[in-house]
Design an enzyme around this catalytic site. Structure first.
Site, PDB file in Angstrom:
ATOM      1  N   CYS A 164      24.007 -20.588  21.829  1.00 21.23           N
ATOM      2  CA  CYS A 164      23.138 -19.763  20.983  1.00 21.23           C
ATOM      3  C   CYS A 164      23.550 -19.772  19.507  1.00 21.23           C
ATOM      4  O   CYS A 164      22.834 -19.224  18.670  1.00 21.23           O
ATOM      5  CB  CYS A 164      23.117 -18.335  21.502  1.00 21.23           C
ATOM      6  N   HIS A 296      22.377 -10.370  16.210  1.00 17.47           N
ATOM      7  CA  HIS A 296      22.172 -11.246  17.366  1.00 17.47           C
ATOM      8  C   HIS A 296      21.336 -10.489  18.406  1.00 17.47           C
ATOM      9  O   HIS A 296      20.370 -11.028  18.921  1.00 17.47           O
ATOM     10  CB  HIS A 296      23.521 -11.675  17.945  1.00 17.47           C
ATOM     11  N   GLU A 307      28.498  -6.076  19.722  1.00 17.31           N
ATOM     12  CA  GLU A 307      28.094  -6.374  18.351  1.00 17.31           C
ATOM     13  C   GLU A 307      28.115  -5.112  17.495  1.00 17.31           C
ATOM     14  O   GLU A 307      28.524  -5.146  16.329  1.00 17.31           O
ATOM     15  CB  GLU A 307      26.700  -7.010  18.314  1.00 17.31           C
ATOM     16  N   HIS A 333      14.596 -14.892  22.913  1.00 17.63           N
ATOM     17  CA  HIS A 333      15.899 -15.473  22.617  1.00 17.63           C
ATOM     18  C   HIS A 333      15.762 -16.980  22.753  1.00 17.63           C
ATOM     19  O   HIS A 333      15.694 -17.523  23.854  1.00 17.63           O
ATOM     20  CB  HIS A 333      16.964 -14.940  23.573  1.00 17.63           C
ATOM     21  N   PHE A 392      27.355 -17.869  24.193  1.00 15.96           N
ATOM     22  CA  PHE A 392      28.175 -18.105  25.357  1.00 15.96           C
ATOM     23  C   PHE A 392      29.248 -19.134  24.987  1.00 15.96           C
ATOM     24  O   PHE A 392      29.016 -20.035  24.178  1.00 15.96           O
ATOM     25  CB  PHE A 392      27.340 -18.659  26.517  1.00 15.96           C
TER      26      PHE A 392
END
Length: 405
Positions: A164, A296, A307, A333, A392
């Site tokens: 990502c 994010h 976060e 996403h 990830f």
């Protein structure tokens, strides 16, 4: 050797579930209109979750009538369409070929999944021979090579694949290359085509997808929703852009990236915070300079609380009055394309002096003590924003972006 140059953004492009073009994406983000919908699949693997931010209507031949579309996987088609808009927006469409001082860097997490799935399925189920074009369609560098081919870019060309964080890292690396004088210009693209039968089923089995709505930072959030699409940015050394009278749409100010080196799936507060700190240090800015964070914000339980804590470490008491939002409920996403898509949204937010909302927000979660711009956007003049991508594998990237003037 030039050691440091100002880097500006002169062109933007996008293809998302909101439609073709940057303005379609921005309008959806600013007004809170989600592109999540029932997906259409050519076949199924017993897929139970049937919603995503799928791009369902685009036609490469409308943009490139001379190209043979059979050469391209869907991820490359999307990259080419976004790049087309960005190159035109930058005023470079009549300057081809762009030559050896223009680079192409693409970020994608999964790349040509559709081609790989189709080829494997045909061979396994029907013993059908692979299409002769399978290799040039499926290779992970195909999108970058084809963008370079179309625009005559003979400078450095490659793909960044870091889940990502892919296109955020692609943009950060391109920024550093231009700033250091290694290239004068870069076409940076994020592209992902994950809404395939196998892609959807694999993510379903990971148990991180929401069966309903994506609710970043909200109490009651229960997972992310996948999306697909692309975005492109043309970045240049300011002196190069000025010499040709280009319009400046934004400024790349700083880039920070870290690796947690702890867990493949569980995010780490320290790694995320350090990426933001490094981006600000790279820009020569303090935390007080930031007026908005495009988070994010995936809407998984752990990501959003982690976060939020990382933001608290970076911004301290300022966090309570610092607008934060996630636009993932709008465009999904998009994995490797997320950094580029969200950078485009952030630049438009700087241009408009308007923070897009985090839609589907129910109520504040004590685990996320941030000033979340909930459900309705907010007029807010600011000069600097951070946009975050945390992947990830523990790969973190943060970009500091400034207003054009």
């Amino acid at each position: 050797m030039v050691t440091s140059r100002s880097v500006v953004v002169t062109g933007l492009g996008a293809l998302t579930t909101a439609g073709h073009g940057v303005e379609a994406l921005w309008t959806a983000a600013a007004t809170g209109v989600s592109g999540v919908k029932q997906i259409v699949l050519d076949y199924e693997f017993g897929n139970n979750l049937r919603i995503a931010a799928q791009v369902q209507d685009f036609d490469l031949e409308r943009f490139f009538p001379h190209l043979k579309t059979s050469f391209f996987d869907r991820v490359t088609l999307m990259a080419l369409i976004a790049a087309d808009e960005a190159v035109k927006d930058a005023g470079l469409a009549e300057a081809l070929p762009l030559g050896p001082r223009t680079s192409v860097i693409v970020g994608t997490g999964i790349a040509s999944l559709g081609t790989i799935e189709e080829s494997s399925r045909n061979m396994a189920l029907t013993q059908k021979r692979p299409d002769p074009l399978t290799v040039p369609r499926a290779m992970i560098s195909a999108s970058a090579s084809n963008v370079g081919l179309v625009y005559g870019c003979t400078g450095t060309t490659f793909v960044v694949s870091s889940a990502c964080a892919s296109s955020a890292q692609a943009l950060g690396i391109a920024f550093h290359m231009v700033r250091a004088g290694l290239t004068d210009r870069a076409i940076v693209v994020g592209s992902e085509a994950i809404v395939t039968p196998g892609g959807m089923k694999a993510w379903e089995m990971l148990r991180v997808l929401s069966p309903q709505l994506c609710r970043p930072f909200s109490r009651g959030r229960n997972g992310l929703l996948l999306g697909e699409g692309s975005a492109a940015l043309v970045i240049e050394a300011e002196e190069v852009a000025a010499a040709r009278g280009a319009r400046i749409r934004g400024r790349l100010l700083g880039y920070g990236t870290t690796s947690d080196a702890k867990d493949m799936l569980k995010p780490d507060v320290g790694g995320a915070a350090e990426a933001m700190t490094l981006a600000l240090a790279d820009a020569g800015l303090g935390a007080e300079a930031v007026g908005y964070v495009n988070a994010h914000g995936t809407a998984t339980i752990l990501n959003d609380s982690t976060e939020s804590e990382a933001l608290g470490r970076v911004f301290g008491e300022k966090l309570g009055t610092l607008p934060v939002s996630s636009t993932k409920p709008i465009h999904g996403h998009t994995l490797g394309a997320a950094g580029a898509i969200e950078a485009v949204v952030t630049i438009r937010a700087l241009e408009e002096g308007f923070v897009p909302p985090t839609i589907n927000f129910l109520e504040a979660d004590p685990a996320c003590p941030i000033d979340c711009v909930a459900n309705v956007g907010r007029s807010h003049a600011f000069d600097v924003a951070l946009t975050n991508s945390f992947a990830f594998g523990g790969i973190n990237a943060s970009l500091a972006i400034g207003r054009a003037a």
